[in-house]
Motif scaffolding. Structure first.
Motif, mmCIF file in Angstrom:
data_model
loop_
_atom_site.group_PDB
_atom_site.id
_atom_site.type_symbol
_atom_site.label_atom_id
_atom_site.label_comp_id
_atom_site.label_asym_id
_atom_site.label_seq_id
_atom_site.Cartn_x
_atom_site.Cartn_y
_atom_site.Cartn_z
ATOM 1 N N ARG A 97 -8.661 5.586 0.496
ATOM 2 C CA ARG A 97 -9.649 5.517 1.616
ATOM 3 C C ARG A 97 -11.094 6.134 1.325
ATOM 4 O O ARG A 97 -11.802 6.196 2.250
ATOM 5 C CB ARG A 97 -9.089 5.405 2.944
ATOM 6 N N TYR A 102 -8.875 5.816 8.294
ATOM 7 C CA TYR A 102 -8.308 4.468 8.395
ATOM 8 C C TYR A 102 -8.452 3.796 9.537
ATOM 9 O O TYR A 102 -7.674 3.616 10.621
ATOM 10 C CB TYR A 102 -6.797 4.353 8.026
ATOM 11 N N VAL A 106 -12.936 0.144 6.831
ATOM 12 C CA VAL A 106 -11.739 0.570 5.844
ATOM 13 C C VAL A 106 -10.432 -0.344 6.318
ATOM 14 O O VAL A 106 -9.946 -0.618 5.194
ATOM 15 C CB VAL A 106 -11.804 1.888 5.765
ATOM 16 N N LYS A 107 -10.104 -0.140 7.207
ATOM 17 C CA LYS A 107 -8.997 -0.869 7.805
ATOM 18 C C LYS A 107 -8.948 -2.550 7.723
ATOM 19 O O LYS A 107 -8.231 -2.957 6.928
ATOM 20 C CB LYS A 107 -8.516 -0.718 9.209
ATOM 21 N N ALA A 110 -8.501 -3.277 4.017
ATOM 22 C CA ALA A 110 -7.271 -2.856 3.395
ATOM 23 C C ALA A 110 -6.385 -4.297 3.914
ATOM 24 O O ALA A 110 -5.566 -4.801 3.255
ATOM 25 C CB ALA A 110 -6.833 -1.582 4.143
#
Length: 120
Positions: A97, A102, A106-107, A110
């Protein structure tokens, strides 16, 4: 002494990188988040090669996005990186990350990469 946000991010990133390393079987999915864009690249740390990269700056994504700095753009980049990796026959990665929390963009990247077929 109070640390700046950038120093805190750099310290977290160094702490993460001590444990996270990509191999040819399971490369590292590294995320860089700037104020205006988001970048993702998949790296084989044993050979020091970037296998695949994607960002919100790419012309085909940039024309469809309202902004390169929101969760929608991050999700599109996550789907694109997953698609490019699956074309190369890689479906397992290690998520890096980049010292960011997170959360948010960024989350979103992902989760979109996971929906696209990657496992981490």
């Amino acid at each position: 002494m109070k640390r700046t946000r950038k120093e805190s991010t750099r310290r977290r990133h160094n702490r993460i990188r001590r444990q996270v390393a990509g191999t040819s079987e399971r490369p590292r999915l590294a995320v860089f988040r700037s104020n205006q864009h988001i970048y993702a690249q998949v790296i084989d740390d044993t050979c020091h090669h970037t296998l695949v990269a994607a960002s919100s700056l790419e012309s085909d994504l940039k024309s469809t996005l309202a902004s390169g700095a929101d969760r929608e753009a991050s999700a599109q980049v996550g789907k694109l990186i997953a698609q490019r990796l699956l074309e190369k026959g890689i479906n397992q990665v290690v998520f890096d990350r980049g010292g960011n929390l997170y959360h948010g963009r960024v989350k979103a990247l992902a989760e979109a990469a996971r929906e696209g077929g990657l496992s981490f």
